[in-house]
Write an enzyme that holds these catalytic residues in place. Structure first.
Site, PDB file in Angstrom:
ATOM      1  CB  SER A 143      -0.853  -0.024   1.274  1.00  0.00           C
ATOM      2  OG  SER A 143      -1.451   1.223   1.521  1.00  0.00           O
ATOM      3  CE1 TYR A 156      -5.178  -1.715   4.501  1.00  0.00           C
ATOM      4  CE2 TYR A 156      -3.864   0.263   4.169  1.00  0.00           C
ATOM      5  CZ  TYR A 156      -4.538  -0.832   3.652  1.00  0.00           C
ATOM      6  OH  TYR A 156      -4.560  -1.040   2.293  1.00  0.00           O
TER       7      TYR A 156
HETATM    8  P1  NAP Z   1     -12.054  -5.111  -0.688  1.00  0.00           P
HETATM    9  O1  NAP Z   1     -12.856  -4.713  -1.893  1.00  0.00           O
HETATM   10  O2  NAP Z   1     -12.601  -4.889   0.663  1.00  0.00           O
HETATM   11  O3  NAP Z   1     -11.607  -6.633  -0.876  1.00  0.00           O
HETATM   12  C1  NAP Z   1     -10.910  -7.333   0.110  1.00  0.00           C
HETATM   13  C2  NAP Z   1     -11.099  -8.803  -0.118  1.00  0.00           C
HETATM   14  O4  NAP Z   1     -10.458  -9.529   0.934  1.00  0.00           O
HETATM   15  C3  NAP Z   1     -12.560  -9.198  -0.116  1.00  0.00           C
HETATM   16  O5  NAP Z   1     -12.777 -10.174  -1.120  1.00  0.00           O
HETATM   17  C4  NAP Z   1     -12.737  -9.784   1.267  1.00  0.00           C
HETATM   18  O6  NAP Z   1     -13.787 -10.700   1.380  1.00  0.00           O
HETATM   19  C5  NAP Z   1     -11.393 -10.452   1.471  1.00  0.00           C
HETATM   20  N1  NAP Z   1     -11.123 -10.692   2.887  1.00  0.00           N
HETATM   21  C6  NAP Z   1     -10.990  -9.767   3.869  1.00  0.00           C
HETATM   22  N2  NAP Z   1     -10.791 -10.357   5.044  1.00  0.00           N
HETATM   23  C7  NAP Z   1     -10.780 -11.692   4.820  1.00  0.00           C
HETATM   24  C8  NAP Z   1     -10.639 -12.842   5.647  1.00  0.00           C
HETATM   25  N3  NAP Z   1     -10.482 -12.734   6.985  1.00  0.00           N
HETATM   26  N4  NAP Z   1     -10.694 -14.055   5.088  1.00  0.00           N
HETATM   27  C9  NAP Z   1     -10.901 -14.192   3.756  1.00  0.00           C
HETATM   28  N5  NAP Z   1     -11.051 -13.145   2.912  1.00  0.00           N
HETATM   29  C10 NAP Z   1     -10.998 -11.913   3.447  1.00  0.00           C
HETATM   30  O7  NAP Z   1     -10.686  -4.335  -0.706  1.00  0.00           O
HETATM   31  P2  NAP Z   1      -9.659  -3.989  -1.874  1.00  0.00           P
HETATM   32  O8  NAP Z   1      -9.569  -2.525  -1.943  1.00  0.00           O
HETATM   33  O9  NAP Z   1      -9.936  -4.772  -3.102  1.00  0.00           O
HETATM   34  O10 NAP Z   1      -8.327  -4.487  -1.157  1.00  0.00           O
HETATM   35  C11 NAP Z   1      -7.568  -5.604  -1.604  1.00  0.00           C
HETATM   36  C12 NAP Z   1      -6.168  -5.465  -1.056  1.00  0.00           C
HETATM   37  O11 NAP Z   1      -5.584  -4.278  -1.586  1.00  0.00           O
HETATM   38  C13 NAP Z   1      -6.095  -5.322   0.467  1.00  0.00           C
HETATM   39  O12 NAP Z   1      -4.960  -5.991   0.960  1.00  0.00           O
HETATM   40  C14 NAP Z   1      -5.951  -3.821   0.653  1.00  0.00           C
HETATM   41  O13 NAP Z   1      -5.325  -3.504   1.857  1.00  0.00           O
HETATM   42  C15 NAP Z   1      -5.079  -3.497  -0.537  1.00  0.00           C
HETATM   43  N6  NAP Z   1      -5.088  -2.078  -0.945  1.00  0.00           N
HETATM   44  C16 NAP Z   1      -6.220  -1.476  -1.387  1.00  0.00           C
HETATM   45  C17 NAP Z   1      -6.164  -0.150  -1.800  1.00  0.00           C
HETATM   46  C18 NAP Z   1      -7.361   0.588  -2.326  1.00  0.00           C
HETATM   47  O14 NAP Z   1      -7.240   1.790  -2.602  1.00  0.00           O
HETATM   48  N7  NAP Z   1      -8.505  -0.032  -2.510  1.00  0.00           N
HETATM   49  C19 NAP Z   1      -4.959   0.546  -1.730  1.00  0.00           C
HETATM   50  C20 NAP Z   1      -3.827  -0.110  -1.254  1.00  0.00           C
HETATM   51  C21 NAP Z   1      -3.896  -1.427  -0.881  1.00  0.00           C
HETATM   52  P3  NAP Z   1     -15.349 -10.188   1.394  1.00  0.00           P
HETATM   53  O15 NAP Z   1     -15.636  -9.875  -0.059  1.00  0.00           O
HETATM   54  O16 NAP Z   1     -16.092 -11.370   1.846  1.00  0.00           O
HETATM   55  O17 NAP Z   1     -15.398  -9.018   2.295  1.00  0.00           O
END
Ligand code: NAP
Length: 251
Positions: A143, A156
């Site tokens: 991130s 985080y």
């Molecule tokens: P998201 O839409 O909330 O997706 C996260 C995914 O992880 C979802 O499919 C969720 O399942 C799954 N998950 C969370 N906790 C879990 C657990 N305990 N067991 C199994 N599955 C779990 O978020 P995203 O933005 O796509 O994020 C994906 C990754 O990118 C994360 O590591 C986040 O920190 C990183 N990231 C995101 C951004 C951003 O701007 N969006 C920026 C930097 C880094 P559910 O669908 O069931 O909730």
């Protein structure tokens, strides 16, 4: 050159493949030819349907990655359900937002369990299998908060700094043994994770003003970077954290 980017015949495990960035990366890997093993809380019908529409196999595994025993169980199930795992994308992650003086122990532990402890264990367990095969690619999801402090998100930020450190640590030890370990550091992407930021007009405007590209990223923007890091095209790249951020880090 096309051959260097193909993932035909490869199997990729993607955690959190049901939505957001994980779904985007799973689809990118499938478009490049990989079969996908998705690890999620529950069934991920949409991702399965889209991967299968590309002519690739999608194996659905269910686990709550915040629970140690479920992490170990799902590794075992993954290795039983496919002949080999070539690629691991540690994408599943959560975030909790509260000012640091009121940040609860629960919000600390919940985030660290998924974003840090599970990532370490999945790297180690799938990595052992890759070492036995003499090849493998691990791509962790870091991130901008692997570099910066952020606001109201101490667990985080700590976990994403740890992801960067783990990536380099595993990469160093395995570089000579065929397993490359890298990370993608997404900037600000339009997913469930950032919904509260995008809903806050002032915060959203402030974030957008620092992104030279001028807009939030989308899950499709990670397809190229993840395929590059999963493919032979990046065989001499390891221990790297690739910022995919519309220019945020340079602004
Ligand atoms: P998201 O839409 O909330 O997706 C996260 C995914 O992880 C979802 O499919 C969720 O399942 C799954 N998950 C969370 N906790 C879990 C657990 N305990 N067991 C199994 N599955 C779990 O978020 P995203 O933005 O796509 O994020 C994906 C990754 O990118 C994360 O590591 C986040 O920190 C990183 N990231 C995101 C951004 C951003 O701007 N969006 C920026 C930097 C880094 P559910 O669908 O069931 O909730």
């Amino acid at each position: 050159m096309k051959a260097a980017f193909t993932l035909e015949g490869k199997v990729a495990v993607v955690t959190g493949s049901g939505q957001g960035l994980g779904q985007g990366m799973a689809l990118g890997l499938a478009e490049a030819g990989a079969d996908i093993v998705g690890v999620n809380y529950g069934p991920t019908a949409e991702t399965k349907e889209k991967v299968e529409a590309l002519g690739r196999k999608y194996t659905e595994l269910v686990a709550d990655l915040s629970k140690e025993e479920e992490v170990y169980r799902v590794v075992k199930e993954a290795l039983q359900s496919v002949d080999k795992v070539d690629i691991l994308v540690n994408n599943a992650g959560i975030i909790r937002r509260t000012e640091v003086e009121n940040f609860s122990d629960k919000d600390w532990h919940d985030v660290i369990d998924v974003n840090q402890h599970a990532v370490f264990k999945l790297c180690r367990e799938f990595g052992k299998h890759m070492l036995e095969n003499g090849s493998g690619r691990i791509i962790n999801v870091a991130s901008m908060l692997s570099y910066q402090g952020g606001l109201r998100v101490p667990s985080y930020t700590a976990s994403k700094h740890a992801v960067a450190g783990l990536t380099k640590s595993f990469a160093n030890e395995w570089a000579g043994r065929g397993v490359n370990v890298n990370a993608i550091a997404p900037g600000y992407f339009a997913t469930a994770n950032t919904a509260p930021l995008r809903a806050d007009e002032d915060r959203s405007a402030s974030i957008l003003s620092r992104i030279p590209k001028g807009d939030w990223g989308t899950p499709d923007d990670l397809k190229g970077p993840v395929v590059f890091l999963a493919s032979d095209a990046s065989s001499y790249v390891t221990g790297h954290i690739l910022c995919v951020d519309g220019g945020w880090m340079s602004s």
